[in-house]
Write an enzyme that holds these catalytic residues in place. Structure first.
Site, PDB file in Angstrom:
ATOM      1  N   GLY A   1      23.315  47.999  59.139  1.00 35.06           N
ATOM      2  CA  GLY A   1      22.916  49.394  59.328  1.00 35.06           C
ATOM      3  C   GLY A   1      21.875  49.503  60.442  1.00 35.06           C
ATOM      4  CB  CYS A   2      21.008  52.305  62.692  1.00 35.91           C
ATOM      5  SG  CYS A   2      21.142  53.653  61.512  1.00 35.91           S
ATOM      6  CG  PHE A   3      16.425  53.362  59.338  1.00 37.78           C
ATOM      7  CD1 PHE A   3      15.403  53.412  60.280  1.00 37.78           C
ATOM      8  CD2 PHE A   3      16.793  54.550  58.705  1.00 37.78           C
ATOM      9  CE1 PHE A   3      14.763  54.613  60.589  1.00 37.78           C
ATOM     10  CE2 PHE A   3      16.159  55.751  59.006  1.00 37.78           C
ATOM     11  CZ  PHE A   3      15.148  55.784  59.953  1.00 37.78           C
TER      12      PHE A   3
END
Ligand SMILES: NC(=O)c1ccc[n+]([C@@H]2O[C@H](COP(=O)([O-])OP(=O)(O)OC[C@H]3O[C@@H](n4cnc5c(N)ncnc54)[C@H](OP(=O)(O)O)[C@@H]3O)[C@@H](O)[C@H]2O)c1
Length: 322
Positions: free
Chosen positions: A131-133
Site C-alpha cells: 500500500g502507499c502509506f
C-alpha cells in the site's frame, strides 16, 4: 531486448493509468491488452488524454489468459481474488496485484517491498504490491526496527494526496471538500497497519510495539509525506550511517542530509528520507509519490526484479521539483 507480453486489468483507473504511462515506454514490455469494463472499445487516449501520440491501444473487456507473461491488476480491494478465481492464468504468468487482497502473503503471494524482500521477489511469480502509506511508513522505520531501536510506541503522521483514493468521486475527494482543507481519517486504525506489522515482525520477530498512526487527507493531488518518531539514545550520525547501510542496495530509496520536500519525489519512483534528532527522539521524514513508489512505479520495479531486468529499467523519471 526481448519483450514481455503484458496485460493490465483496471487500466482505466488511476494506478492503471500510471502503469500505462510507464509501460508504453518500457523497453522490455509489450502491452498485449488493457482491460476496462466501463471503457471497452474506447481508445486509451480518450480516457487518458495525456497519452496522445504515445499509444494507439484500445480498451477491451475480454480477458485473454494464454500467452500473457506478466499481469498487472489495479482493481479495488476485494475484487482481485474473485477476478483470479474466474480467470485462471498459466502457472508461470507473473502476477502483480496492487490491491490489499494478497498482502498477507496468502495464496503463494510474496510481499513486494524490494528494500526488504528483493531476493524473494526475484524468484516470485505472484507479487502483492504494498500500500502507499504502508510503503512510506515501512521505508521510514525498517532500518530502526532492524537495529532494535524501537522499544516504545512509535508515533507516525502521514498526509496523502487525493489520487490515493482512486478515480471514483466521493464526498471527501470532491474539489469543494478537498481544496483548502485538511482532515483526519481512520485514526490509529488504518488498514495498512496490518501489512506494516507483518513486515516489522519479519525483520524482528519480537516486534510488538504500537504504531500510533494519524492519517491525513491532503489538499494536493499526489504524494505522501510521513513523519515518524520514537525515543532514541544514539547519535544522529549513528542513525544516518545505519539507514544508509540498510538501503545501500536500494536504487530508489535515499537518505538526504539536506531537508526534503514533497515535490522532490512527485513523478518519480524515489523514496527520500531525512533524519533528525531532537529532545531525545529520532525523527524520520519520508516522502514518496503515492501513484509511483506507492503503487505503479513500485509494481514496475517488482516486474523488473521478477524478470531479472535492471531494477531501474523504465523508471528513470524526472521530478516536478518546481
Ligand atoms: N491510488 C493510489 O494511490 C493507490 C496506491 C496504492 C495502491 N492502490 C490500490 O490499487 C488499486 C487500484 O486503485 P486505483 O486508485 O487505481 O483505483 P481506481 O482509480 O478506482 O481504479 C480501479 C479500476 O478498477 C475497475 N473496477 C473493477 N471492478 C470495480 C468495482 N467493483 N468498483 C470500482 N472499480 C472497479 C474500474 O475500471 P472499469 O470499471 O473500467 O473496469 C476502475 O477504473 C486499489 O486496490 C487501491 O487500493 C492505489
Amino acid at each position: 531486448m526481448k519483450k514481455i507480453k503484458t496485460a493490465i486489468i483496471g487500466a482505466a483507473g488511476y494506478t492503471g493509468g500510471e502503469l500505462l504511462r510507464l509501460l508504453v515506454h518500457h523497453p522490455a514490455c509489450e502491452l498485449i491488452y488493457v482491460h476496462s469494463n466501463s471503457q471497452k472499445g474506447k481508445k486509451v487516449t480518450k480516457v487518458h488524454p495525456d497519452l496522445i501520440g504515445e499509444t494507439e491501444l484500445v480498451f477491451t473487456d475480454e480477458v485473454q489468459t494464454e500467452g500473457i507473461e506478466a499481469l498487472f491488476l489495479g482493481l479495488p480491494h476485494g475484487q482481485t481474488k474473485g477476478f483470479l478465481e474466474k480467470h485462471a492464468f498459466p502457472k508461470d504468468t507473473v502476477i502483480i496485484d496492487l490491491s490489499t487482497d494478497f498482502r498477507d502473503e496468502s495464496n503463494g503471494f510474496t510481499y513486494g517491498l524490494p528494500e526488504v524482500n528483493k531476493d524473494k521477489i526475484k524468484q516470485a511469480k505472484k507479487i502483492a504490491n504494498p500500500g502507499c502509506f504502508a510503503t512510506g511508513i515501512q521505508l521510514a522505520l525498517a532500518p530502526a526496527v532492524a537495529a532494535g531501536w524501537t522499544k516504545d510506541s512509535i508515533h507516525i503522521t502521514g498526509i496523502t494526496g487525493s489520487t490515493g483514493a482512486g478515480k471514483a468521486l466521493s464526498e471527501t475527494t470532491h474539489f469543494s471538500y478537498r481544496t483548502n482543507n485538511i482532515s483526519v481519517y481512520k485514526l490509529f486504525n488504518h488498514q495498512h497497519l496490518k501489512e506494516i506489522g507483518q513486515t516489522f515482525r519479519q525483520i524482528e520477530s519480537d516486534f510488538q510495539q504500537e504504531l500510533l498512526f494519524v492519517p491525513y487527507r491532503g489538499n494536493f493531488t499526489r504524494g505522501i509525506w510521513i513523519t515518524a518518531y520514537f525515543p532514541f539514545e544514539g547519535t544522529l550520525d549513528e542513525a544516518t550511517n545505519s539507514y544508509r547501510s540498510f538501503y545501500q542496495e536500494a536504487p530508489f530509496t535515499w537518505v538526504s542530509e539536506a531537508d526534503i520536500d514533497l515535490k522532490q519525489v512527485v513523478n518519480t519512483n524515489k523514496c527520500l528520507l531525512h533524519l533528525k534528532k531532537e529532545k531525545g527522539n529520532l525523527i524520520i521524514y519520508a516522502a514518496i509519490d503515492n501513484l509511483l513508489k506507492g503503487a505503479s512505479g513500485q509494481a514496475v520495479q517488482n516486474f523488473n526484479l521478477a524478470f531479472g531486468l535492471e531494477e531501474r529499467l523504465g523508471l528513470n523519471l524526472k521530478s516536478i521539483a518546481f
